[in-house]
Design a protein around this motif. Structure first.
Motif, PDB file in Angstrom:
ATOM      1  N   SER A  35      41.498  39.602  40.915  1.00 13.08           N
ATOM      2  CA  SER A  35      40.046  39.472  41.047  1.00 13.08           C
ATOM      3  C   SER A  35      39.418  40.842  40.827  1.00 13.08           C
ATOM      4  N   ARG A  48      38.586  35.453  33.004  1.00 10.43           N
ATOM      5  CA  ARG A  48      38.028  34.135  33.329  1.00 10.43           C
ATOM      6  C   ARG A  48      37.187  34.227  34.596  1.00 10.43           C
ATOM      7  N   LYS A  84      27.699  28.410  39.846  1.00  7.83           N
ATOM      8  CA  LYS A  84      27.682  28.278  38.386  1.00  7.83           C
ATOM      9  C   LYS A  84      26.490  29.010  37.789  1.00  7.83           C
ATOM     10  N   ARG A  89      35.674  29.416  43.807  1.00  8.78           N
ATOM     11  CA  ARG A  89      36.537  29.112  44.958  1.00  8.78           C
ATOM     12  C   ARG A  89      35.661  28.931  46.186  1.00  8.78           C
ATOM     13  N   TYR A 119      34.296  34.183  41.141  1.00  6.62           N
ATOM     14  CA  TYR A 119      35.153  35.347  40.947  1.00  6.62           C
ATOM     15  C   TYR A 119      35.334  35.600  39.457  1.00  6.62           C
ATOM     16  N   CYS A 161      38.002  37.287  37.026  1.00  9.60           N
ATOM     17  CA  CYS A 161      39.408  37.665  37.134  1.00  9.60           C
ATOM     18  C   CYS A 161      39.963  38.124  35.793  1.00  9.60           C
ATOM     19  N   LYS A 173      45.775  37.696  37.008  1.00  8.30           N
ATOM     20  CA  LYS A 173      45.707  37.087  38.338  1.00  8.30           C
ATOM     21  C   LYS A 173      44.955  37.964  39.333  1.00  8.30           C
ATOM     22  N   GLU A 191      36.343  32.071  38.090  1.00 10.17           N
ATOM     23  CA  GLU A 191      36.849  31.012  38.963  1.00 10.17           C
ATOM     24  C   GLU A 191      35.828  30.770  40.063  1.00 10.17           C
ATOM     25  N   TRP A 246      33.355  39.680  42.602  1.00  7.39           N
ATOM     26  CA  TRP A 246      32.963  38.349  43.032  1.00  7.39           C
ATOM     27  C   TRP A 246      31.540  38.388  43.554  1.00  7.39           C
TER      28      TRP A 246
END
Length: 60
Positions: A25, A4, A39, A8, A18, A20, A23, A6, A28
């Motif tokens: 990373s 996925r 985005k 942050r 990031y 991932c 859990k 993310e 990034w």
């Protein structure tokens, strides 16, 4: 799905995208001043990444 993206905020208040797996990373982006820019970075990776060439510069 275990993979996925993310978005942050870092300590400087910038938005960072990031990638991932579970859990962890994996990589990034740089920090962006707007969420829209983070985005856009994700969209660019999704669009351009699948065909990216892999170059191994190590010497065996």
């Amino acid at each position: 799905m275990a993979h996925r993206f993310e978005i942050r905020k870092n300590k400087a208040g910038e938005f960072v995208a990031y990638f991932c797996h579970n859990k962890e990373s994996i990589f990034w982006t740089e920090g962006y001043s707007s969420k829209a820019s983070a985005k856009n970075a994700i969209e660019s990776i999704l669009k351009n990444g699948p065909g990216a060439e892999v170059i191994d510069t190590t010497v065996d």
